[in-house]
Write an enzyme that holds these catalytic residues in place. Structure first.
Site, PDB file in Angstrom:
ATOM      1  N   THR A  65     -19.393  -3.600  25.470  1.00  0.00           N
ATOM      2  CA  THR A  65     -19.140  -2.486  24.554  1.00  0.00           C
ATOM      3  C   THR A  65     -18.426  -1.380  25.327  1.00  0.00           C
ATOM      4  O   THR A  65     -18.817  -1.046  26.452  1.00  0.00           O
ATOM      5  CB  THR A  65     -20.458  -1.967  23.950  1.00  0.00           C
ATOM      6  OG1 THR A  65     -21.371  -1.665  25.008  1.00  0.00           O
ATOM      7  CG2 THR A  65     -21.097  -3.022  23.039  1.00  0.00           C
ATOM      8  N   ASP A  73     -27.094   0.289  20.393  1.00  0.00           N
ATOM      9  CA  ASP A  73     -28.175  -0.482  19.764  1.00  0.00           C
ATOM     10  C   ASP A  73     -27.762  -0.947  18.368  1.00  0.00           C
ATOM     11  O   ASP A  73     -28.101  -2.072  17.953  1.00  0.00           O
ATOM     12  CB  ASP A  73     -29.446   0.364  19.664  1.00  0.00           C
ATOM     13  CG  ASP A  73     -29.942   0.814  21.025  1.00  0.00           C
ATOM     14  OD1 ASP A  73     -29.734   0.071  22.007  1.00  0.00           O
ATOM     15  OD2 ASP A  73     -30.512   1.908  21.112  1.00  0.00           O
TER      16      ASP A  73
END
Ligand code: RIB
EC number: 2.7.1.15
Length: 301
Positions: A219, A251
């Protein structure tokens, strides 16, 4: 084997402090906020997956204190199975989060009851783990609990080792994929004894593959993400949005990613969807409170 995602992880109460900028060492600043919201990397990922339509069960612990209920609010309302969440005499996990005006955060976590999610506790839920389609793990539980969760998994292991704690090497390498940002990728490589000078995401992903991971999802915040496996490295574009609070965006990505993966999406398709869910989440305050459900319109790339 079921289509259920089992998250073995942390449940925190997040104490949110808003400041114009982050304080320098030794500096005192005036801020605002001070509200408690539901957090914890495990709980955030479980809620994000459930809101995207996945069946999710949680293995974890909270305290017998006033922080437990606010910490469990979204786990309950999103339909996560909490039958393997116990209440202990410890305090509920607490995260103190400082959010600056540009949406960036600093976080300190006090594990509290999350420290009880150890080898014995995880073993007592071995049936749930053995039946899971995906077992999703982070780094906010004890390392022996992490190892035991991998040991009991018959399905797919997905790991987002945040924060990067020292875990059993062969258990860690079961992750398929390992989900990490650039900083975490560097620390994981170090833990595996791999020295790398480059901070280029493609180089880090390649090094993680060479270290033994079957697949890697990195990410990259506003720069998107990448997916790497034996067939190559694919860049994933993320929508451009106005960031208000980035807390829990990673998350949201991990949970939404697993929700798609468990239904049979490819790594690339799952990551494309997860990037849009992550982008949605930074547009409003808090972690779980900012997550979209399957009816929300996601920002377009
Ligand atoms: O990733 C964000 C989360 O990190 C917060 O919700 C906080 O509880 C910490 O675990």
């Amino acid at each position: 084997m079921s289509n259920r995602i089992v998250v073995v992880g942390s449940i925190n109460a997040d104490l949110n402090l808003h400041v114009e900028r982050h304080p320098a060492p030794g500096e005192t600043l005036l801020g605002s906020g001070g509200n408690i919201t539901a957090g914890g990397k495990g709980a955030n990922q479980a809620v994000a997956a459930a809101l995207q339509g996945a069946e999710v069960a949680f293995i974890g612990a909270v305290g017998n204190d006033p922080y437990a209920e606010p910490a469990l609010e979204f786990l309950r309302s999103s339909g996560v199975d909490l039958s393997a969440v116990s209440e202990s005499e410890e305090t509920t996990g607490l995260a103190v989060i400082t959010i600056s005006q540009d949406g960036e955060n600093n976080i300190v976590v006090i594990p509290g009851a999350n420290a009880l999610v150890d080898c014995d506790y995880v073993s007592s839920h071995s049936d749930l783990l053995a039946d899971a389609g995906i077992v999703l793990l982070q780094g906010e539980i004890p390392a022996d609990g992490f190892k035991q969760a991998v040991h009991h998994t018959m399905g797919r292991v997905v790991v987002n080792l945040a924060p990067v704690i020292d875990v059993d090497r062969s258990s860690l390498l079961e992750a398929d994929p390992i989900i990490a940002n650039e900083h975490e990728a560097g620390l994981i490589l170090k833990q595996l004894g791999v020295g790398i000078e480059s901070t280029d995401p493609h180089d880090l992903a390649q090094a993680l593959l060479e270290a033994g991971f079957a697949s890697v999802v990195m990410t990259l915040g506003a720069a998107g993400a990448l997916v790497a496996d034996s067939s190559g490295i694919t860049d994933i574009t993320t929508p451009t949005v106005q960031a208000v609070d980035t807390t829990g965006a990673g998350d949201a990505f991990a949970g939404a990613f697993c929700a798609r993966l468990v239904k049979g999406d490819s790594l690339i398709n799952a990551a494309q969807h997860a990037a849009r869910v992550g982008a949605f989440s930074v547009q409003s305050a808090g972690a779980q409170a900012s997550y979209p459900d399957a009816q929300d319109t996601l920002p377009a790339v």
